[in-house]
Every structure is written in structure tokens, then in C-alpha cells.
Write an enzyme that holds these catalytic residues in place. Structure first.
Site, mmCIF file in Angstrom:
data_model
loop_
_atom_site.group_PDB
_atom_site.id
_atom_site.type_symbol
_atom_site.label_atom_id
_atom_site.label_comp_id
_atom_site.label_asym_id
_atom_site.label_seq_id
_atom_site.Cartn_x
_atom_site.Cartn_y
_atom_site.Cartn_z
ATOM 1 N N GLU A 1 2.357 -0.807 -4.592
ATOM 2 C CA GLU A 1 1.025 -0.895 -5.204
ATOM 3 C C GLU A 1 1.039 -1.535 -6.587
ATOM 4 O O GLU A 1 0.570 -0.948 -7.568
ATOM 5 C CB GLU A 1 0.394 0.503 -5.278
ATOM 6 C CG GLU A 1 0.159 1.110 -3.917
ATOM 7 C CD GLU A 1 -0.210 2.597 -3.953
ATOM 8 O OE1 GLU A 1 -0.341 3.143 -5.045
ATOM 9 O OE2 GLU A 1 -0.368 3.190 -2.871
ATOM 10 N N GLU B 1 -0.547 2.825 4.370
ATOM 11 C CA GLU B 1 -1.037 4.174 4.091
ATOM 12 C C GLU B 1 -2.446 4.278 4.654
ATOM 13 O O GLU B 1 -3.379 3.699 4.110
ATOM 14 C CB GLU B 1 -1.040 4.452 2.586
ATOM 15 C CG GLU B 1 0.325 4.278 1.944
ATOM 16 C CD GLU B 1 0.337 4.616 0.449
ATOM 17 O OE1 GLU B 1 -0.664 5.141 -0.051
ATOM 18 O OE2 GLU B 1 1.364 4.327 -0.196
HETATM 19 ZN ZN LIG Z 1 -0.284 5.151 -2.328
#
Ligand SMILES: [Zn+2]
Ligand SMILES: [Zn+2]
Ligand SMILES: [Zn+2]
Lengths: 650, 650, 650
Positions: free
Chosen positions: A147, A319
């Protein structure tokens, strides 16, 4: 393009659980139908508890346990969370926020992309991991870091960033005179005599020069790319074969994902439909209420299509939300069925793997309120059964043929930086403008490909949309000139040079495509809209077009002033329209092109795949599929949070 | 009072354009009917590219080119934008914001008024310019610096400000005991033993002493005055004749403009009707929507009248909005006709020159989205024709007789500082309170003079309003006592001493004018209003009056409690009223005084000039002028964004 | 429990007024019926103008003057306002805000509770005062410091706090491994190798570990307790007899008031009903409008009951609002009668003294707009007559018997810190959750006791409510197991361990009381509510209950999912309900318990005292008391802002 049958995975943190539990966890994952497990991404403090003192034994055993149970491993490098001792070696590695405050240790992403010392440390641990696990038989993928940019970490206002930015500018411009010219620094006596005089653009008395900002944003994006490249290089020293990906976030635009993606084999992203609806959507409260338990019907789809492009065709959801998360303003429980539906929507967009976050809800630390497939007490959460169902259905379902969609939508990260720097109206958002084009296309039942502005061949597409592009490249103009399909430009497309100046011949600055000039623009408050003669409204932004006589008018306001116009195969739309306005603009074009469209209700969406089609019901009521003329389905109605497979009748 | 026939000008930045274009630009300016051109204000980096290395050749040629074409020059001194090298000489010249952050180089106004080193540098470049151009035949005016206080730059919390403030306090109070007494420092143990112990009033645990704040604001205002005086002195060493002005902003109250104005021959200001409506008005969204393309019908008028007072009768609009600007939250296009109308409104208020900002829209840097009379590609923007029309009409129109209006409205900068420091209710704003009095007077068709609190003679006025004055001076009381007209005080007038204490005899603290006491006050939330028996509402603020028996009640609430009262020629209004309330209060007074009033609709406004009158239609519909009983006009109706000339039938 | 007949007092600052005025003030206080006068609390700069140079003569004379007039003295220690010279000795005593900015001198509470040097200075002046005045015949009470935590001063992010926090952690956890385990620092590689590596939890990149925050909040609360203990010790060196109190604020939860209260003989608090309604209430604007001049009918009552617990039965209102205050967003005048009513409500809750703030409105400094019993010109404000009436009525009224209420409501400061740290939904507030339980009970006409979580005996109570308790202690579980009454738990009760982890057996983590598990929770946006089958709504928060078969369902949603359930004498409520929902839950329980309840209208409230009852009318209309079946009163109706005495018919 899609080398594997789609499958389902999960994120797992063996270091969070007693080792005695690992084998049982692995067994249950396999029984659920999971094929992939992501591990390792935040485990640096356990892998290297003190500088150069490594502890891999536990990870060796975790990989063995999971692998022997039949799971493929995606191994994360742990560089998103340098351990506390790293601060002793590099006290200045911490990022600095726009107000000048150092952002400290105690959570994650506490490093500055400009800090070359940390970049070397990150490459070092990555190299060590690649050497140890690169040939591991269970390893199927590497995830580099995690991320990038999350928590607003692309832009850091540190000493390291200042040094790096000055050097970057010197490389870009060679002489300070060139920079002064490019930025227009004669304005307000901002001229520099030396690159060493240039500061970061934050904390100026009033707004800094937009060219200054844009270059700083380019610099910052380049540091993410360079950081990632250093990690790629580190892995490739020891492992030339395992594919690499990075796991991106939703609605994160601070670095150029296409450039990072160019150095990797695949992309993945985090799909949190409920969290994103609450946290990252400008939609009105009634819309959020209607989709509170389902997520916005288009937000995930757009990202699936975006990350398919970033991954050059290969992409995952890394995710996938399994229940309430912990980070949105409000965190409701999903409607029963959505966990499966979200997975299917990703698969229908071409995902190789849909991986749920996370196996078991952690009872401690920051994310303890983030649901998992298991509750903290190891009992199944409601999501587990839906994931199991999805895994079973996937096994039985024939593969989707993934081929180009009929419509291309160009997304350009630099344009987002440009219009964030100079919105001109408080509600102007490039991401939102693109999203509303995407939503209109999807309301018509169309499948869409997102394309980078570096695309050189649009020949596969019937329709290409380029809204809000800040500045042209010659290659993009050339690609659009030679494509056979229709091209829709605007609003605001081509309104700047790459130096962030107004082009000599004014926007849209592309006589090669269309002969008109934007004489004037205006931004509009939310209280104001303007009706179109053809239906729909203008909002947020309007342009005044200066046109040659022979231009056809597609849309106009009640005063018959031109809003959207056409010259041959190129359409220019000089306003931000509401949904009805975009439908009025696009529907006739699709009809002309022979594309199968249908006006879908608020909560129903289609994914067309060649002659196949999947219907997804995001609404909380059953929908009668016989209303979808032009399509035939395997059932007569689709319940809330359910889906139906069918085909196009043509 | 008005020594020149009103004319039209423009702001021009020769340094932004190739020298080859200057002559053509000058020619087109003249053809448009422009007579004045402002240049030079931000050009320091081109005039002195390195310390003491000057380059005046280009400016010599620019002035010659413009002047020879027939234009008069107003030359700006460039001190609002010190060049980057100035920071090497004076690294501490940058202003500091209220949270303690240094405000950096990279935009404009990056200097601290308290920094004496910079003040000397500014005087130096000003002296050099005065020496070179003071006798230039084309020079008609000097503009010193530009937009003092813009971007919140009057108040700086720097080391220089701290040193200066302590010295200023020592001068004001002589002994620390006097200061402790004046501020009431016995409260909360805030007593000081030495001036050197006093800090700036920002960043205290909870709010600082209001006397502390008020003195800091007085100090900061004095630094602006002193800075300006140093520039005046610098010019006057070499040029004793050319008149001087400063160009002020709209709704900028952080320094005492009257005091700056006292050292100059004229005032000018920046009139951006659409930007100000969006950015600086508390009016509700429906009002902003109704006037989105016209601007508030009273906001500019008030500033015209204010700056006429600041300029002691001589004033300009230096920057008149020609189209969308770049800096408001939303930036719409003006209604066709408004560019001309705004100009005429200024002229009718006595402006010598209306100068448009700017000649050609710059394609680069911070203001590239700010419209000009020309587009960046040198084609005319829509405004150019309207300016040309205005210039022609002005040539043909007989001069307006500017003489005192029948109504005086006292505006006091210190009161604004006081009530900003201690609003007591979140919605209390001194500027707004004065504005709503102004609006009510203007809704009655009246012309108004704004007067400083130092006015000693109101004999020209039938009616004098003094709302919200913090503290009396003896001279103001004396002037009001001796005037023949009616005097309207309150709300909140005379409620403090000059030390920011409650006066011994309580507000309104003027037994010389009216015998009553304010026993108690309250601030009111926006959800609460109270009806007046006579019509209209109380909002925001109410006072409880303690009265002698023989006081006449002009307005009362439904419980018959007195709200506005009268003793002889003095009226006290103990509440903030809505528009209807103020009309109920003022209309009978005007009637008694024989003033010609009429209740105007939302969008129509008059400017009475002796027996003449001009009607301005700010509405987006035509207005039937025959409805204006008591006036006769040169046409029967006035279209949207148009005006009509007429006279009072009396 | 209540050793004195209730009486009325006032806050007075002799140092603010000429000494010549003191005797007259004292005389007028006595004539008003006041018996207590609080002085001294902010007078340090007058008591010790320079370090170790004391001036007590004025205070000696002030005490003598007041005492000889017949007033009892409550003497405040002046440590809330260290004088300016203290900064020369301890430049680092200033608190630091969460963004890292030092909070400077110039108002009050400018000290850091962690600063041990200042703690010693504070003890020193306190010792000196105790020595001088401890045996003074007029002294009746000591007040230590004033309003701990006001202006957000419990939490300071200073160097002193960092040092103290690390030491506190080392004491709590002994080894760093224990801390890493307790906080779950394996998550995100947050593991520490040494206590010296731990920073304060502010300014992290994203949110810090909630365990980190909770421990920091515990540490900070402990510093307030320790500071207070040092002051107690200082007084007790010289004065073993005079009772001690601290004066607390409203809705201030940053430190554990029960722990401070344990070291003192009594508690007092500041009751500002109008200020708190505007400033500290989440109620909708219509509610605030309805009670704008009366204050929320339950807010003060809750605090009276809370501080009765903090004071272990002995408590005062130290500062009762007498008119408009200066610090709320809007500051209206109270409805005539409320000043008396507020006093009576406090007395009915068991207050020993109701003391008004302040005697005379100060004409200077920060609180000059705060009303007093006298105006600044010494004339009576409207409040004075109401206070006089209250004092007379009190003299004639028989004492209230204060004995335990039938209902106990547990309030836990740690839970407030926990849910502030991890609200999970933006609108989740522990204080508000408790308040809405309190309001429902009070709407039923019940009297309530607030109890600390350390309570070991609930045998006096028919009904015990424990909403939102973060974590159990064994002693609280034991106390609830052995009590005979009904127990109501939830929402969110028992959902964490004391280390801020999810308990192994999940919430409510108390098989000893009730056998169920919370399988899942969700937070809900304000736009969403869910109906209960029994009437009322779910809002903000909902839990999904996993239940054994034999559980009775008390409340369920329209899908018949259980919301509130019961096993024997324990009820669990798995949602945040609206008022109607709580009434539906509680009314039948009260009925079963034989408690006298009645559904009161919005503005009427009762205080039941054994068989006696007082009715308070907070509404702005008269209320017909005959509608209150089950009660008989001394009048047939109660006017706005009036009260009535009566008894329960049973
Ligand atoms: Zn995450
Ligand atoms: Zn300007
Ligand atoms: Zn207080």
C-alpha cells in the site's frame, strides 16, 4: 492473458498466532477452498529483531506448514514497517507532513521515499529474503512492500525530499533560466538564481506556483517508482522467476501507478466496498444509505479495471472486505451475500485471485475491530461460508474469456495532481470526473477498459473517452488520430501544457483532433445547475466554446449555447454533466457503434464478456431479469446481493 | 473634490510579455478608451536581479512605449514581492503564522511588517525608483506596495514582532504597573514585572486577555502605517509632486486604513464582486445563488464609500473584475453587462478611475485562471467590449457632482479588532453589523458616506449611524453632540473603554448623548429570532435596556420590552435586527428628516447625487422603473445588468 | 451523610476590587442570605509577587472582613495560575499540545501535570497557605487548585510527560516483553527493545496502537491524582481538620475523578446549564432551541449524581451560572426563575452548598462578559433576587433525607478513554451512551445514583446499569453476581481486556453473569436507524448476539433478531437505542421491581427522595401536575422555571 484459473486466497500473519495453531489454520484454509495465502508483509521486527541478527526459522516453518497443506505462498517484503531500531540508524527517515511536523514511529509507513539510506536498508532486507525464499517450492508470488502512499505518505516535506527535489529539478531543466521560464517565475518576482534556492512548495504565504507543485508531485511519484525499482532489483539478484506485484489501495492517486506497474508482473489492490463508500465517496447521504451494506456498485468495478491496466492484464484483489472494517467513519455489516458477490465481480473483471483480508480477526493492536474470515475466538465469521461457496462455484465455472472491452477510458495520474493543485472550483476532482464517466458507461451495461495516457493503440475500442486530461503527449494525440472509433474529449481536456501553462492555442489544444477553442471556463457552486435541452444537467464546471460553423451540436443548454459538439469522429463535451446528461451524450454514440446498451436501475450492474454477461444485484431488493431486454439469463430474477449468468441476444 | 473627469484604466505587466508586443498592446488599450495603465508592482526581480545590480532599461522602454501611445502611468513599487536573494540578506524577514510556522518564499507578501531590515530594503528600492521615474512625463501616480494585509499578513508572530511589540507597549504604558492595571492582569495572576516578560498573545492555553490582543492588533496596524510612511518618505525625497496611493483589498480590516490613508493623496481598491460574494459573505446560499453572476448589490458600494473616505475624497478602483477569477471557492462568469455596470457604480460613487485587472490573462503561474480583458491568445474576452462602451459613455456623460451624502455611517477598524477578539456570540462580526446597516440604508435608495471615528464635524449630515463602536473618543462624542441631525447608536456601541474594559457607567457610556444603561446583553444562536412588534426580527445579539421614564420607545419585542429607544435627537438600538427591522427603525427617521426614500426590491439599487439619480439593476430580470415613485428616469425599464439615469422629483 | 443544612454561597475575588469595597460586599452577601464565600484560587501573583516574597496582609484582611460579617470561607490554593516569574525558574513547565506546540503563559492552567519541579512549587505555596490559614477561625473548607483538566490540560505531550510515561510503563510492565505482549506490538513490527524507545502516541503516521493510547491516558490521569495528593499532603502537614475538596468541571473525563476524589473529603463542580447546552451537547438544534434559556433538563442532574459519588456523598455546586456566560458559542439570558430552579435541583440531589459564580461581574480581562450576582457597576443583576429567594426558602425547608436511589448507573472513566481512542463509529461516545441511559431513567421519574466501577456492594439497588464498560474487574463482576437486583449490561460492555485486547471468550466476557457471545458489531451512520418490534429504534451501534436456546428476548428488530435479552436477573442490550427504545427496555423492569415510574414530558423532571418528590419544570410553559398520577403536590400546576414539592402516593 489470464494464465491461471481464478482462485481464492487469504491474508495470514503466522507471527500473530501460536505456532501450534498454524497447521490447523492451514488445514481449515484448504477446506474452505483457499489456494493462496499472503504472509510476511509486516514481520520485519520478527525477521531481524536487531540489526543484522536474523530469525528466519519461524518463517521457514510457517511456509512449510502452509505449503505442505497445499497452499501457494505470496510472500510480502516487510519494508512498509521498519522496526524501531531503524530509527537509531536513520533518525531522519521519518516522513514530514505538509505543516512541517515529523510523523513518528508507532504505526506503519513511517518512512520517507526520498531517504536513500532507508531505501538501501529496504533493499538489503529484500535481498536477504529473496536469497532465502526465492527458490522455495511453495512460493508463487512476491508482494513488494504494501500500500504505497497509504496514510498520505507519497508527499513528504523532509530535508531528504528537499535535497532530492533540487537535484531532480536540475536534471529536468538543466539551467535555472529554463525552470524560471517553464514555471513563469517572472510572475510575483519568484525568479530563482540557482536550483539551491528552491524550497518545497508547502507553507508559502499564499498558494505556491502550480508548476512548482506539479513538479514536486512528479518528483515524489518518481521516488515511489525508484523505491520500487530498487526492491525489484534486489529480488531479481536472487530470484529471476517468481512474479512480482505490489498491493495498491483504492482511490489513491498520489503516485503514478502505471509507472510502478511497468516494473512488475502483476498488480493487486485492496477492495473494501463498505469502507470506501463511507470514507471516499462524494455521493449524497441518500446514496450512501441505499448502498450502506453493499458498497457503491461502480467504485470497485472501476478499480478492478484500473488495476487490470496497471498490472498489464494480470491482477488480484489482495484484500477483500469480509465484514465490518475498523477505519471508516461508520462500519456496518455487509448484506448477506455481498462477500461472495464482491468476489465474483472481481473475477468477472479478470482477477486471477481474490484474497480476503484476513484469516482470523486479530484481538490486539490497531486493526482489532477489522473482521476476518474467523472471529478472534477461531469460530467462523459469516463471511467464511460465502468464501467457501465462491471457491466451489469458481471450480465449476468455465473460465471467462478476458478480451478488450468495447470502451476505453483514459486515466492519467498527472491530471489528478494538476487539478488537485488547481481545482478552480472547490468541487472539481479529476478522479470524480473520471468516475462519473465510468458510472454512466456502466449504467448502460457496458464493460470498460481503463487505459494509461501512454497507450499508443486504441484500435480494439469502439469508443475512447479522455475526460479532464491536463496535457497532451504527441503519442496520445497520434493514437487517437489513428483509431477508428469515436473519441470523447473534455471537460478540461488539453487545457494545460506539460509545464502547467495555458497552451498558446488554448484548450483543448488539439487541432489535430478537433477544431475549437475554449474561450472561457467557469466553476459552479453546488446550488447551481443548468438544464440541457436534451435532458440532464450541467454541474460543477462549464466551458464556453468558440466553434467553426460546421460543428454539430450534440448537447446544448436552454439558451441553445453549445455544450457538447462533434466534428467527424471526435466529440468534445464542454461541461461536467450529471448522470442523465452523460447518458444523453453517450447512449446515441453507443447506438451508432452497435454496442449493446440498456439503462440499468440504481443497483443492478452487468459485466459483458464477449457474448457472455453476468448480472450483479447491489440493491437490497430482488430484480426481475426479464426487464433486461437484449439479454437472457439462467434465472428469471436475481435476489439482493446475488448474481446471474447469461448471454447477449444478438 | 474630484479633480479629473472619470476615466478607465488597466493593469499591465510588460515583463510578462515579449517586448515586441508592447506597442501593439498600448495601441489596443488606447483604442479601447483606456487612459491609465498600472505597471511595475511585482517586478523587483527584473528591476534588481541581484543585490544592487539594477536593470531599468526595460522599464524605461515600457513606460516610453505606453506613454507615447497616450496612456498615463501609475507606477507600482515592487515591495509586495521581495526577490529570492533578499532572504540571503534577511533570512528572518518571513512572516510567522498564528500557530508559529514560518510562511515561506514562493508566492507573495512574504515579509513581516515588523522587520526593520526589510523596511529599509523596501525604502531603498522605492528611493531608487523615485529618483529614476519621479520626473518622468508619463508618470501620473505612484502606487506604494500592493494590497497590504492580503493573505492575512498584518499579524505576524515573529521574533521581530515580539521585540517591536514590547517596545511599543513600553512606549504606550511607560510603567509595567500601568499596563497591568489597563489589562486587568490581576485576573488569573497574569501580572508582569517587566515589559520583557510579555509574549505575543497567540498559543496561550486558553484565550489570552482581550486587552493583550487588542494592543497587539494596534501594534500590528501601526507597523503597516509605519512601513507605508517610510515608503512615502522615500518617494518624497525625489518626487514631491506625483500623487501617491495604496491599493487596498475588500473586507480587509486588520490595519487601520484611515491612518495609512492619511499619509497618501488617494486610495484605490480591488473590486471583485463575484469573488467576494463567494468568498467573503455570510449571506445564505439562496442569496449567493441569486447574485452569483452579479455580485452582492451592496458589497462594492460600501467599499466605494469606505475608500472614498480613506482617500479623503480621491479614490480609484484599481482592479475591477473582468470575468471569472481564480481564487474564490467557485468562479462563475459574470452576467453580460455587469463589467460595465460595476464600472458605472464606482463612477457614481466618485471614483476617478476604474482600472481593470488585467490587460491580458497570464498563461502561467498562480493567476493563470484569472480572466483579463484579453484572453491568453490575445483575442478579446467578452469584457473588452463592455469596457470600451463604458469608456465611450464616460466621455459623453456630464460629470457627477460629488458632495456629501445625507447619511453618515461611522466605520472603526479598532472595533473590528475588538469584536473579533471578543465576539461573545459566534456570529457577531463588526464588519457584518455595519454592512447590514449600510444595506438597509441602501435598500431605502439613500446615498451614504462612510466616516472615520476621528470625524469632528458631521454638520453636513441629516443622519449619523454609529453601530458597534467599541469605545468612545471625546472628540467623537463632541462631534455627535454638536451635530444637528439624528444620531443612531448601538448595538454594542460604547461598551468598552479604550483599554478593553467595561466602562464604569456601563454601555453605551455616553450620558452626554443618551441617558440609559445596558443592564445585560445576550448572544443568540442562528436558530433563534425574536419578533418586533413593529415588524422585523431580532437576531444574533440583544441588549436589556435600563431606561428613565421619559424615553420614547421606537421598537419593542412582543413582550413590550424596549429594543430601540429615543431621547431627543439620539436613538439607541439595543439589538441586531434583520433587514425589515432596520427598515422599520430608519424609514420613519428619514421621513422626519425629509430624505427621499423608497423600498427597493432585492436587486435594484440607486445612487442619489444631489437631484440626480442612477438606478443599477443587479437582478437577472428587467425592472419597471415606473414603480420607483418619486423619481423619473431616462427610460421606462431597466434590463438585467443595465442602468438608468434619472432625477429626484421634488 | 449530609452533615450541614444546605446553604448558598458565592465566589469572590477581593484582589479584583478596592479594599474599601470589601466590607460593603460582605454585608450585602450576608443580606442576600449567602453563608459561604470562595476566595483565593487565582491570587498567586498577589500572594507571592516575587519568588519567596510573600504578601499575605491583604488576604488576612479580606478573610477577616468576610468572616466577621458572618461568612464561612472556602480558600482556594492558587496553583491553577502560576505567576509569570515561575517560567524563569521552570521554563519547561508549560504544557504541549497534541500537535507538539508549547502552550504559553497568558491565560490559565499553563502547567504540565508531569512536571515534578512545578509539582514541588505548587506544594510549596500550598504548604505556606496551610500554615498561615489552616487554623483560621473563619476557614471552613479548602479548595485545591481549580478545574483540573479544563482547557484540555490533562494530556500534555511534553518532554516531562515522555520521561514520566516511560518510567510509568517500566513500573507497570517490568519487562519490555510483557509490554510488547500486552500491546500486541508484533502487529506492524511495533515491537520495542527497551522502554526508552517508546514515544508518546501523538503524531504517528496513522493511528497509534490503542493500548499505547490507553496506557498514556492512564499515565496522564495518574499524574493528576499524584499532583492532587501532593497538595493534600502539603495541607495536612499544617491542617489536619479542615475538609478538602477540588472543584471539577462538567463533561470532563480525561482523568479519573473517583481516584482524585478518594483523597478528598468532598467534591464540587461548575454547573453552567446554558453554556453546557450550547457547548457540550450532541442534541439536535431543535432541542437546544427549546431549552436555550433553561439548559438541558438532565445534564446537570447527571453531574450532581456523579459528583455526589466522587465526593463520597459530600458535594457542592461551586460555580452556579447566574446569567449569560462568556465562553459558549452563544450566550443567552436564562429564563426568569432558572437561577433559583438550578439551585433547588442541586439541593434536591444532596448538595451541601450551591455557590454562585461570581459576586460581581469583572469589568476587565478574559471573563468580563461573564455575568455575576452584581453588575460591574455594583447594581444587582436579575439573579440576585432569585438567589435571595432560594436562600430564604432553604432556611424554611425541612432537610431532605438523602439515601440511596433505587437505581445505580456505573460510570467508568477508563471506558471513556477507551472509546475515545477506538470509537469504531464516528458518533460513538461513552459519555453520551451513559447520558442517554440516565436520561431514560429520569424520563421515568426515577432518582439515580452514579457508582464507580470499583463499587463492591450494590445491595441497596433494585436495578444496576453497566452500559459500555470497556473491561471487567473481578470485584465488579463479584459485586454484580451477589446483588439481588436486576442488572442491565451493554452495549459494548466487557468487550476488551484491560490491555485493550478482545477477550478470548469475546464480549461481554462475563459467563459468570450471562451466557452469550457478541459475534459481530457494527457502527451505524446517523442516516440509518432500525426499528424495534416493541417500539423505539436502534441507532449508532448494533451487536449480533450468539445465544443459548433458553434466553428470553426482551427486544428484537423487525427481522426478529434479538437485540436485548435476559437470563435470570441479568439483561444484555446489544445496541444503542433511542429514548423510546430505552423506555421500552427499562419500564417493564421497573414495574417488575415495584419502582414508581411515570413517563414525563420533555421539560418536566422529578427527584424522588424516599416518599417525597420535587417536580422541576424546565419547559417554558406551565404544566398541569394532576397529570402526574401516583404523585400528589402542594400546587395544581407548576409554572415555567418553577418547582413543586409533593409525595408519592403508595
Ligand atoms: Zn491493508
Ligand atoms: Zn490583486
Ligand atoms: Zn470556573
Amino acid at each position: 492473458m489470464n494464465p491461471m484459473k481464478p482462485s481464492v486466497g487469504v491474508c495470514y500473519y503466522p507471527e500473530h498466532w501460536p505456532e501450534t495453531q498454524w497447521a490447523d489454520d492451514a488445514q481449515r484454509m484448504v477446506e474452505t477452498g483457499l489456494q493462496w495465502v499472503r504472509i510476511g508483509e509486516f514481520a520485519w521486527s520478527r525477521l531481524e529483531p536487531q540489526p543484522n541478527q536474523f530469525n528466519f526459522a519461524w518463517l521457514d516453518r510457517a511456509i512449510a506448514t502452509l505449503g505442505q497443506a497445499g497452499l501457494k505462498i505470496i510472500l510480502g517484503t516487510p519494508t512498509a514497517t521498519p522496526p524501531r531500531w531503524m530509527l537509531e540508524k536513520h533518525p531522519d527517515l521519518l516522513p514530514v507532513d505538509q505543516t512541517g511536523r515529523v510523523r513518528g514511529f508507532g504505526s506503519r509507513r513511517h518512512y520517507d521515499f526520498s531517504h536513500l539510506g532507508y531505501r538501501e536498508e529496504a533493499a538489503r532486507i529484500t535481498r536477504v529474503l529473496a536469497e532465502r525464499y526465492g527458490q522455495n517450492p511453495y512460493l508463487g508470488f512476491w508482494q513488494i512492500d504494501n500500500e504505497y502512499s497509504c496514510h498520505d505518505t507519497t508527499l513528504s516535506y523532509s530535508a531528504a525530499a528537499l535535497v532530492g527535489f533540487r537535484a531532480w529539478l536540475a536534471t529536468r531543466y538543466s539551467t535555472i533560466e529554463t525552470l524560471n521560464q517553464a514555471w513563469g517565475n517572472v510572475f510575483w518576482s519568484m525568479e530563482y538564481a540557482d536550483f539551491a534556492e528552491i524550497d518545497l512548495p508547502n507553507l508559502t504565504v499564499t498558494e505556491a506556483n502550480p508548476s512548482h507543485w506539479l513538479d514536486f508531485r512528479r518528483y515524489a511519484s518518481d521516488q515511489v517508482v525508484a523505491f520500487n525499482q530498487a526492491m525489484v532489483k534486489a529480488i531479481r539478484e536472487f530470484d529471476q522467476n517468481t512474479p512480482l506485484l505490489h498491493n495498491y489501495m483504492g482511490r489513491t492517486t498520489d503516485f503514478d501507478h502505471f509507472k510502478v506497474g511497468n516494473d512488475l508482473e502483476a498488480a493487486s489492490w485492496d477492495s473494501y466496498p463498505l469502507g470506501f463508500l463511507e470514507d471516499r465517496s462524494e455521493d449524497p447521504v441518500e446514496w450512501k444509505l441505499a448502498f450502506m451494506r453493499q458498497g457503491d456498485p461502480d467504485f470497485q468495478a472501476l478499480h478492478h479495471d484500473l488495476y487490470r491496466a496497471v498490472g498489464k492484464g494480470r491482477w488480484w484483489v489482495m484484500e477483500q472486505q469480509p465484514g465490518p472494517v475498523n477505519w471508516a467513519p461508520f462500519n456496518p455489516v455487509p448484506l448477506a451475500g455481498m462477500v461472495r458477490l464482491w468476489g465474483w465481480e472481481a473475477i468477472a473483471h479478470g482477477a486471477e485471485v481474490v484474497s480476503y483480508f484476513r484469516w482470523r480477526q486479530a484481538p490486539f493492536a490497531q486493526e482489532q475491530m477489522h473482521a476476518g474470515l474467523l472471529r478472534p475466538d477461531s469460530e467462523p465469521s459469516r463471511a467464511l461460508a460465502e468464501v467457501k461457496q465462491l471457491a466451489q462455484e469458481l471450480k465449476q465455472h468455465p473460465d471467462f474469456t478476458t478480451k478488450p472491452a468495447p470502451v476505453a477510458l483514459v486515466f492519467d495520474y498527472e491530471s489528478d495532481w494538476a487539478w488537485t493543485t488547481q481545482p478552480q472550483g472547490k468541487t472539481f476532482s479529476y478522479f470524480r470526473l473520471v468516475f462519473e464517466h465510468y458510472r454512466a458507461l456502466r449504467r448502460l451495461g457496458l464493460s470498460i477498459d481503463i487505459c494509461p495516457p501512454s497507450t499508443t493503440d486504441f484500435s480494439a475500442y469502439s469508443l475512447v473517452l479522455v475526460p479532464g486530461l491536463m496535457a497532451w503527449t504527441q503519442s496520445l494525440k497520434a493514437a487517437l488520430q489513428t483509431t477508428k472509433g469515436l473519441v470523447v474529449l473534455g471537460a478540461r481536456t488539453g487545457s494545460k501544457t506539460r509545464d502547467f501553462q495555458i497552451p498558446n492555442c488554448l484548450a483543448p489544444d488539439c487541432p489535430e483532433l478537433i477544431n475549437l477553442k475554449i474561450a472561457q471556463v467557469e466553476s459552479l457552486p453546488p446550488s447551481y445547475t443548468e438544464e440541457l435541452l436534451q435532458g440532464g444537467l450541467i454541474k460543477n464546471w462549464r466551458e464556453y466554446l468558440s466553434l467553426p460553423q460546421d460543428t454539430s451540436i450534440l448537447l446544448s443548454n436552454l439558451k441553445h449555447e453549445p455544450i457538447a459538439v462533434r466534428q467527424n469522429k471526435v466529440i468534445y463535451c464542454g461541461a461536467w454533466l450529471d448522470l442523465e446528461g452523460y447518458l444523453q451524450l453517450l447512449e446515441p454514440l453507443c447506438h451508432e457503434l452497435g454496442l449493446t446498451t440498456i439503462r440499468l436501475p440504481d443497483g443492478l450492474r452487468l459485466r459483458q464478456l464477449g457474448q457472455g454477461v453476468v448480472a450483479f444485484n447491489y440493491a437490497s431488493e430482488t430484480y426481475d431479469l426479464s426487464l433486461l431486454t437484449g439479454f437472457s439469463f439462467d434465472k428469471t430474477e436475481v435476489k439482493a446481493a446475488d448474481l446471474a449468468f447469461g448471454r447477449i441476444l444478438k
